[in-house]
Design a protein around this motif. Structure first.
Motif, PDB file in Angstrom:
ATOM      1  N   ASP A  53      38.460  28.673 104.323  1.00 30.75           N
ATOM      2  CA  ASP A  53      37.646  27.619 103.714  1.00 30.75           C
ATOM      3  C   ASP A  53      36.175  28.012 103.700  1.00 30.75           C
ATOM      4  O   ASP A  53      35.461  27.785 102.704  1.00 30.75           O
ATOM      5  N   GLU A  54      35.703  28.597 104.778  1.00 25.32           N
ATOM      6  CA  GLU A  54      34.298  29.016 104.836  1.00 25.32           C
ATOM      7  C   GLU A  54      34.017  30.085 103.789  1.00 25.32           C
ATOM      8  O   GLU A  54      32.976  30.057 103.116  1.00 25.32           O
ATOM      9  N   ALA A  55      34.936  31.034 103.642  1.00 23.32           N
ATOM     10  CA  ALA A  55      34.757  32.092 102.639  1.00 23.32           C
ATOM     11  C   ALA A  55      34.803  31.526 101.235  1.00 23.32           C
ATOM     12  O   ALA A  55      34.020  31.920 100.359  1.00 23.32           O
ATOM     13  N   TRP A  56      35.701  30.576 100.984  1.00 22.59           N
ATOM     14  CA  TRP A  56      35.832  29.966  99.660  1.00 22.59           C
ATOM     15  C   TRP A  56      34.542  29.258  99.256  1.00 22.59           C
ATOM     16  O   TRP A  56      34.103  29.349  98.108  1.00 22.59           O
ATOM     17  N   ARG A  57      33.945  28.567 100.212  1.00 21.57           N
ATOM     18  CA  ARG A  57      32.716  27.828  99.910  1.00 21.57           C
ATOM     19  C   ARG A  57      31.556  28.771  99.581  1.00 21.57           C
ATOM     20  O   ARG A  57      30.629  28.382  98.863  1.00 21.57           O
ATOM     21  N   GLN A  58      31.596  29.992 100.059  1.00 21.43           N
ATOM     22  CA  GLN A  58      30.528  30.940  99.763  1.00 21.43           C
ATOM     23  C   GLN A  58      30.579  31.444  98.327  1.00 21.43           C
ATOM     24  O   GLN A  58      29.552  31.883  97.792  1.00 21.43           O
ATOM     25  N   GLY A  59      31.734  31.379  97.704  1.00 22.00           N
ATOM     26  CA  GLY A  59      31.836  31.786  96.306  1.00 22.00           C
ATOM     27  C   GLY A  59      31.417  33.235  96.104  1.00 22.00           C
ATOM     28  O   GLY A  59      31.731  34.118  96.906  1.00 22.00           O
ATOM     29  N   GLU A  60      30.663  33.465  95.034  1.00 20.27           N
ATOM     30  CA  GLU A  60      30.281  34.825  94.674  1.00 20.27           C
ATOM     31  C   GLU A  60      29.274  35.441  95.637  1.00 20.27           C
ATOM     32  O   GLU A  60      28.972  36.639  95.540  1.00 20.27           O
ATOM     33  N   THR A  61      28.757  34.645  96.573  1.00 17.46           N
ATOM     34  CA  THR A  61      27.862  35.224  97.584  1.00 17.46           C
ATOM     35  C   THR A  61      28.632  35.842  98.747  1.00 17.46           C
ATOM     36  O   THR A  61      28.021  36.448  99.637  1.00 17.46           O
ATOM     37  N   THR A  88      30.367  38.308 101.056  1.00 16.21           N
ATOM     38  CA  THR A  88      30.166  39.739 101.197  1.00 16.21           C
ATOM     39  C   THR A  88      31.480  40.443 101.509  1.00 16.21           C
ATOM     40  O   THR A  88      32.443  39.826 101.992  1.00 16.21           O
ATOM     41  N   ALA A  89      31.523  41.749 101.253  1.00 17.41           N
ATOM     42  CA  ALA A  89      32.701  42.546 101.567  1.00 17.41           C
ATOM     43  C   ALA A  89      32.966  42.539 103.072  1.00 17.41           C
ATOM     44  O   ALA A  89      34.135  42.523 103.514  1.00 17.41           O
ATOM     45  N   GLU A  90      31.900  42.523 103.873  1.00 21.02           N
ATOM     46  CA  GLU A  90      32.069  42.503 105.325  1.00 21.02           C
ATOM     47  C   GLU A  90      32.738  41.209 105.782  1.00 21.02           C
ATOM     48  O   GLU A  90      33.657  41.228 106.615  1.00 21.02           O
ATOM     49  N   ALA A  91      32.279  40.070 105.245  1.00 20.72           N
ATOM     50  CA  ALA A  91      32.873  38.788 105.619  1.00 20.72           C
ATOM     51  C   ALA A  91      34.313  38.704 105.140  1.00 20.72           C
ATOM     52  O   ALA A  91      35.184  38.186 105.849  1.00 20.72           O
ATOM     53  N   ARG A  92      34.564  39.224 103.958  1.00 20.42           N
ATOM     54  CA  ARG A  92      35.929  39.242 103.441  1.00 20.42           C
ATOM     55  C   ARG A  92      36.829  40.092 104.339  1.00 20.42           C
ATOM     56  O   ARG A  92      37.981  39.747 104.610  1.00 20.42           O
ATOM     57  N   GLY A  93      36.323  41.199 104.838  1.00 15.62           N
ATOM     58  CA  GLY A  93      37.081  42.067 105.726  1.00 15.62           C
ATOM     59  C   GLY A  93      37.437  41.388 107.038  1.00 15.62           C
ATOM     60  O   GLY A  93      38.575  41.516 107.535  1.00 15.62           O
ATOM     61  N   ARG A  94      36.494  40.654 107.617  1.00 15.37           N
ATOM     62  CA  ARG A  94      36.779  39.940 108.868  1.00 15.37           C
ATOM     63  C   ARG A  94      37.838  38.860 108.643  1.00 15.37           C
ATOM     64  O   ARG A  94      38.703  38.638 109.495  1.00 15.37           O
ATOM     65  N   LEU A  95      37.758  38.204 107.496  1.00 11.98           N
ATOM     66  CA  LEU A  95      38.776  37.201 107.171  1.00 11.98           C
ATOM     67  C   LEU A  95      40.144  37.855 107.032  1.00 11.98           C
ATOM     68  O   LEU A  95      41.156  37.312 107.503  1.00 11.98           O
ATOM     69  N   GLU A 155      46.992  48.189 109.778  1.00 13.11           N
ATOM     70  CA  GLU A 155      45.647  47.738 109.401  1.00 13.11           C
ATOM     71  C   GLU A 155      44.910  47.146 110.601  1.00 13.11           C
ATOM     72  O   GLU A 155      43.703  47.382 110.782  1.00 13.11           O
ATOM     73  N   LEU A 156      45.634  46.387 111.418  1.00 12.83           N
ATOM     74  CA  LEU A 156      45.003  45.826 112.616  1.00 12.83           C
ATOM     75  C   LEU A 156      44.601  46.932 113.580  1.00 12.83           C
ATOM     76  O   LEU A 156      43.556  46.847 114.249  1.00 12.83           O
ATOM     77  N   GLY A 157      45.419  47.981 113.657  1.00 15.76           N
ATOM     78  CA  GLY A 157      45.061  49.108 114.500  1.00 15.76           C
ATOM     79  C   GLY A 157      43.813  49.817 114.011  1.00 15.76           C
ATOM     80  O   GLY A 157      42.961  50.224 114.821  1.00 15.76           O
ATOM     81  N   GLU A 158      43.693  49.962 112.696  1.00 16.02           N
ATOM     82  CA  GLU A 158      42.490  50.570 112.124  1.00 16.02           C
ATOM     83  C   GLU A 158      41.246  49.758 112.483  1.00 16.02           C
ATOM     84  O   GLU A 158      40.176  50.312 112.759  1.00 16.02           O
ATOM     85  N   TRP A 159      41.402  48.443 112.480  1.00 22.34           N
ATOM     86  CA  TRP A 159      40.276  47.582 112.823  1.00 22.34           C
ATOM     87  C   TRP A 159      39.950  47.671 114.316  1.00 22.34           C
ATOM     88  O   TRP A 159      38.795  47.832 114.708  1.00 22.34           O
ATOM     89  N   ALA A 160      40.997  47.590 115.141  1.00 22.65           N
ATOM     90  CA  ALA A 160      40.781  47.583 116.589  1.00 22.65           C
ATOM     91  C   ALA A 160      40.204  48.900 117.085  1.00 22.65           C
ATOM     92  O   ALA A 160      39.354  48.915 117.992  1.00 22.65           O
ATOM     93  N   LEU A 161      40.629  50.013 116.492  1.00 24.67           N
ATOM     94  CA  LEU A 161      40.214  51.320 116.989  1.00 24.67           C
ATOM     95  C   LEU A 161      39.017  51.888 116.235  1.00 24.67           C
ATOM     96  O   LEU A 161      38.105  52.454 116.842  1.00 24.67           O
ATOM     97  N   ASN A 162      39.005  51.705 114.908  1.00 24.50           N
ATOM     98  CA  ASN A 162      38.009  52.388 114.071  1.00 24.50           C
ATOM     99  C   ASN A 162      37.043  51.458 113.350  1.00 24.50           C
ATOM    100  O   ASN A 162      36.251  51.926 112.527  1.00 24.50           O
ATOM    101  N   ASP A 163      37.125  50.136 113.632  1.00 24.79           N
ATOM    102  CA  ASP A 163      36.257  49.158 112.966  1.00 24.79           C
ATOM    103  C   ASP A 163      36.384  49.241 111.444  1.00 24.79           C
ATOM    104  O   ASP A 163      35.407  49.021 110.712  1.00 24.79           O
ATOM    105  N   SER A 164      37.577  49.534 110.950  1.00 23.38           N
ATOM    106  CA  SER A 164      37.802  49.697 109.522  1.00 23.38           C
ATOM    107  C   SER A 164      38.629  48.523 109.002  1.00 23.38           C
ATOM    108  O   SER A 164      39.783  48.338 109.414  1.00 23.38           O
ATOM    109  N   ALA A 165      38.018  47.726 108.129  1.00 22.19           N
ATOM    110  CA  ALA A 165      38.712  46.548 107.561  1.00 22.19           C
ATOM    111  C   ALA A 165      39.660  46.996 106.458  1.00 22.19           C
ATOM    112  O   ALA A 165      39.473  48.048 105.840  1.00 22.19           O
TER     113      ALA A 165
END
Length: 404
Positions: free
Chosen positions: A311-319, A321-328, A387-397
């Motif tokens: 919901d938070e990401a949806w409300r941001q719309g076109e603003t 960011t790729a980083e926020a999308r990755g965390r989601l 993918e979760l392993g890539e994030w946990a070990l390499n900070d790669s979304a």
């Protein structure tokens, strides 16, 4: 070619569609759907009465903002309504969840002059939307003409297409190989929906194939701007799809656990070596229920957190960011992994706490496992774990795709 005839499963056409809040309506419809769920699972076919009850309920417009005639719910509320219905019938929950996914698809991939009238007409006319997208099935080809296109080929896994008024469809441009996505009336000439879905689970999702034979697609029906997965915001589409599955799996687990509990308390017998008088006192039974509870509560917490973040990401719309999308994406994948693993344990393990008599065919308690197992294969879980392993070990979304 006209659509093929629809196989309608026997079901009550006298559902009492309640008034009240969307949450109350979802709960009441789930309670009513539960009464026929086992019989309809055996019969297969289209859940026509249940789809019509959803039409009359107004829930098909739950995610549409009020200015377009909808109910204006946030995504956490929409997803919770999917969960509620899935406790009784995950097939109906599947096509209902896809209704809102497809409404989001035209919003995320298209322009306001496209999706605004589609939303308004959906709310006004109680349209159901069906899916013929399946980007991994590349058999449908788009040929360019003067101001329009033609789609020809076959698509598999077309969930909810039967008894829909609109379809989201895809084809590959015959010249460039680019994926094209369009929104089309289901009844358009050249579209045939085949009644060839006979799988072990999700038996009333009508997830069979569709045939496109020189189907005319107007330029204005193509979702080209911004198009699929072209921005962080448009890339929310696959995350919403995964959240629909998460909440559906949670609902299946809750429904299975509720039926198992009822059976254990009222029908099951303790094992003779347990030294207790009731199955509800058996230490092994209690241990399994404790495990089920902990697993279910974990999924609930992760699903709620992921929905809130969406919901938070949806409300941001076109603003967005790729980083926020990755965390989601990580939050959604985490919930998906735990929902599948917990759900498979609960839906198969329920027989350990109910006993041999609970395998009686008329009860069809196996449908919970069959439904979850079938839908959980939509995309391989081990790739989510990687993918979760890539994030946990390499900070790669995860890189945005139609499945991540």
């Amino acid at each position: 070619m006209a659509p093929t005839s629809v196989h309608l499963a026997p079901a009550s056409s006298d559902y009492d569609v309640p008034g009240g809040t969307p949450e109350f309506i979802s709960q009441e419809l789930a309670r009513q759907f539960a009464a026929t769920a086992a019989a309809r699972d055996e019969a297969g076919g289209t859940p026509q009465a249940e789809r019509d009850a959803l039409r009359r309920s107004g829930l098909l417009a739950l995610s549409i903002p009020r200015q377009y005639g909808g109910l204006g719910a946030d995504w956490a509320q929409v997803l919770d309504s999917v969960r509620q219905i899935a406790t009784a019938d995950s097939s109906v929950a599947h096509v209902y969840g896809f209704q809102h996914l497809l409404l989001a698809t035209v919003r995320l991939f298209g322009q306001p002059e496209q999706w605004e009238p589609w939303w308004e007409q959906t709310a006004r006319n109680h349209w159901f939307w069906g899916n013929t997208l399946n980007p991994l099935d590349t058999r449908t080809v788009a040929i360019r003409h003067d101001g329009w296109w033609s789609f020809s080929g076959k698509k598999s896994f077309c969930s909810g297409a039967t008894d829909s008024q609109m379809l989201v469809a895809s084809a590959l441009d015959s010249e460039s190989g680019r994926l094209l996505i369009a929104a089309l009336p289901t009844g358009r000439a050249g579209i045939t929906l085949n009644q060839d879905w006979h799988n072990i689970g999700q038996r009333q999702t009508d997830s069979g194939s569709a045939l496109f034979e020189k189907v005319r697609v107007e330029q204005a029906e193509l979702l080209l701007n911004p198009g699929p997965l072209s921005t962080p915001f448009s890339s929310l589409r696959p995350l919403l799809a995964q959240l629909v599955f998460v909440h559906m799996f949670l609902g299946i687990s809750e429904g299975a656990l509720a039926q198992a509990r009822e059976y254990t308390l009222n029908e099951a017998h303790p094992w003779f070596k347990s030294g207790v008088e009731r199955a509800s006192q058996d230490p092994h039974v209690l241990t399994r229920y404790g495990e089920f509870w902990a697993a279910r509560e974990s999924v609930r917490a992760l699903a709620a957190e992921a929905a809130q973040r969406f919901d938070e990401a949806w409300r941001q719309g076109e603003t967005l960011t790729a980083e926020a999308r990755g965390r989601l994406a990580i939050a959604v994948s985490t919930a998906k992994v735990v929902a599948v693993r917990a759900g498979l344990d609960i839906t198969s393990g329920l027989f350990e706490v109910t006993g041999a008599r609970a395998t009686h065919g008329a009860l069809r308690l196996d449908r919970f496992w069959r439904n979850l197992r079938t839908q959980s294969l939509h995309d391989p879980l081990h790739y989510k774990v990687q993918e979760l392993g890539e994030w946990a070990l390499n900070d790669s979304a995860p890189t945005p795709s139609f499945y991540s």
